[in-house]
Enzyme design. Structure first.
Site, mmCIF file in Angstrom:
data_model
loop_
_atom_site.group_PDB
_atom_site.id
_atom_site.type_symbol
_atom_site.label_atom_id
_atom_site.label_comp_id
_atom_site.label_asym_id
_atom_site.label_seq_id
_atom_site.Cartn_x
_atom_site.Cartn_y
_atom_site.Cartn_z
ATOM 1 C CE LYS A 176 -3.786 1.868 2.889
ATOM 2 N NZ LYS A 176 -4.473 1.465 4.000
ATOM 3 C CB SER A 214 -7.557 3.570 3.042
ATOM 4 O OG SER A 214 -6.513 3.315 4.188
ATOM 5 C CB SER A 256 -8.154 0.692 5.842
ATOM 6 O OG SER A 256 -8.421 2.060 5.806
#
Length: 491
Positions: free
Chosen positions: A101, A176, A200
């Site tokens: 990420k 996210s 997330s």
């Protein structure tokens, strides 16, 4: 290889069964299957990296990535192939491409946190959690798209573009860590890292049909991760199977013991009746209740468990996160010599939802939020931790079980509000409703894919456990995984 791995750990990986595969089938392999096949020489790391890059290019429209290390990945792959040919010892992830990420520092690619101000920032070293994967032989092939500054659950990023769901490109991926979820769900990569503050890792895992682990807070090193909340932030592995999560978790934590399935006749699971099982989308309810019946038939003891005060405390937690974000972001920007001030960061926020929530909170004094934060940390958080402890102890529970999200992924037209059971509800609090509460208390959690709806959308089941029960959760996850059919790839 800089780290040493016990013989038992390596044997556990290398005894995984894999059938001979063609190059056209490489994308279907899991992390553990890929590691085993590479070790056996069924294909080379270079062939795998080239295949992965081609698939990333083919499905570019999903917008799962912000940056890709094409040349560096091939260089790393050649080094793995040469080491194997020369009989050198290999780590448990040798040659396996993984994605990270884009709020986790990497030395080979920029770390943007999905926000314009950091678009050109590149750290001088991997975050420790990434370094442990690299030391085990993993190849960091790309950084994944995300909700800007990790402040949302749709990954509808105004600056870098929205991330499409792996199973329906007209729907959002969740967030996210949406890019990592989509990349794995769409079979562009076998595994990677996300980060989890309020859900997330687990939300995009559930919405994209994969498994995800939020470790106990503090169990993974948190240095080198663009922060929101020092109280709740943690990196977490995402992959298609629980076996993969176990392998990645073992590498990151340094554990070297394999995990066996948990005997379901011995497991005690709690249904947190307040909040978690209410107002579910119809098919989500039917599928998750169907799984409960399978668990009961296998001998699991399942009981309803109230957790006092949970709804109120969870609702009050958002502002305390905003208060920590200001302090932690300023520290990160300075510590890693980004050349960006907090004011610069705030001024350049592109996504309207992130700007409206965070922008004003990053500038000036906020005495109201300071008082709310003090109350959260000194009163509400300890009370919630006590309520969880009491629930686990009084009912002798191994874990709490509930739907990961109250509904599957929705369309990009529903990123702010959506219709649920005949009512219009706000999107963000609806999706984090089940995953957020335990993060306030620092508890571990996993999500396991259990099937597809009639529209072909994934649904996940979640488990929360007491602090440092991560490995027990993974063992129970293995047993749940054995009760359901592995999800087919997206059409």
């Amino acid at each position: 290889i800089n780290r040493q791995y016990s013989r038992k750990f390596l044997v556990a990986i290398l005894t995984m069964t894999t059938q001979g595969v063609t190059l056209a089938q490489l994308h279907e392999l899991t992390v553990t299957e890929t590691a085993k096949a590479l070790h056996d020489g069924q294909f080379t790391a270079v062939e795998l990296v080239k295949n992965t890059l081609a698939r990333i290019d083919k499905y570019e429209h999903l917008n799962a990535f912000i940056s890709i290390d094409r040349e560096g990945s091939l260089v790393a792959a050649r080094a793995v192939d040469e080491a194997r040919e020369n009989g050198m010892p290999l780590g448990p992830l040798a040659g396996v491409p993984l994605v990270i990420k884009d709020n986790i520092n990497t030395a080979n690619l920029p770390t943007t946190a999905g926000t314009p101000a950091l678009e050109n920032f590149q750290a001088s070293a991997h975050a420790p959690v990434v370094q442990r994967l690299v030391d085990a032989g993993a190849i960091i092939i790309a950084k994944t798209n995300m909700h800007e500054l990790a402040m949302g659950i749709t990954s509808d990023n105004t600056h870098f573009g929205r991330v499409a769901n792996a199973y329906d490109s007209g729907r959002f991926s969740g967030g996210s860590s949406g890019g990592t979820g989509t990349a794995i769900g769409a079979r562009l990569i076998s595994g990677g890292l996300g980060s989890d503050t309020g859900g997330s890792v687990r939300i995009p895992s559930a919405l994209n049909g994969i498994a995800g682990l939020r470790p106990t807070i503090g169990n993974y090193p948190r240095a080198g991760i663009v922060p929101i909340s020092s109280t709740r932030d943690t990196a977490g592995p995402m992959a298609r199977t629980i076996d993969d999560l176990i392998l990645l978790d073992n590498v990151i934590t340094g554990y070297d013991q394999p995990i066996e399935k948990y005997e379901l006749k011995s497991v005690r699971l709690g249904l947190p009746s307040e909040l978690f099982w209410s107002d579910l989308e119809v098919e989500t309810r039917l599928m998750t209740e169907g799984l409960l019946e399978k668990l009961r038939a296998a001998g699991a003891n399942i009981t309803i468990v109230p957790i006092e005060g949970l709804v109120k405390i969870a609702a009050n937690a958002t502002e305390s996160v905003a208060y920590e974000a200001k302090r932690e972001l300023a520290r990160y920007l300075q510590e890693f010599n980004t050349g960006i001030s907090l004011a610069d960061l705030a001024d350049q926020i592109a996504s309207s939802d992130v700007r409206s929530f965070l922008g004003a909170r990053l500038s000036g004094e906020e005495p109201v939020y300071a008082e709310a934060y003090r109350e959260m940390m000194e009163i509400q958080r300890p009370a919630l931790q006590g309520a969880y402890r009491a629930a686990f102890a009084n009912y002798e529970l191994d874990a709490l079980i509930f739907p990961t999200t109250p509904l599957p992924a929705r369309s990009f037209s529903e990123t702010e509000e959506l219709a649920l059971n005949g009512r219009t509800v706000p999107t963000f609090p609806t999706y984090v409703r089940n995953t957020a509460p335990a993060t306030i208390a620092g508890l571990p959690g996993i999500t396991v894919p259990i099937g597809l709806t009639s529209e072909g959308l994934p649904v996940g089941i979640a488990l929360d456990g007491p602090p440092f029960s991560d490995r027990k959760l993974l063992a129970i996850g293995l047993s749940i995984e054995a009760l359901v059919t592995r999800l087919p790839p997206p059409n």
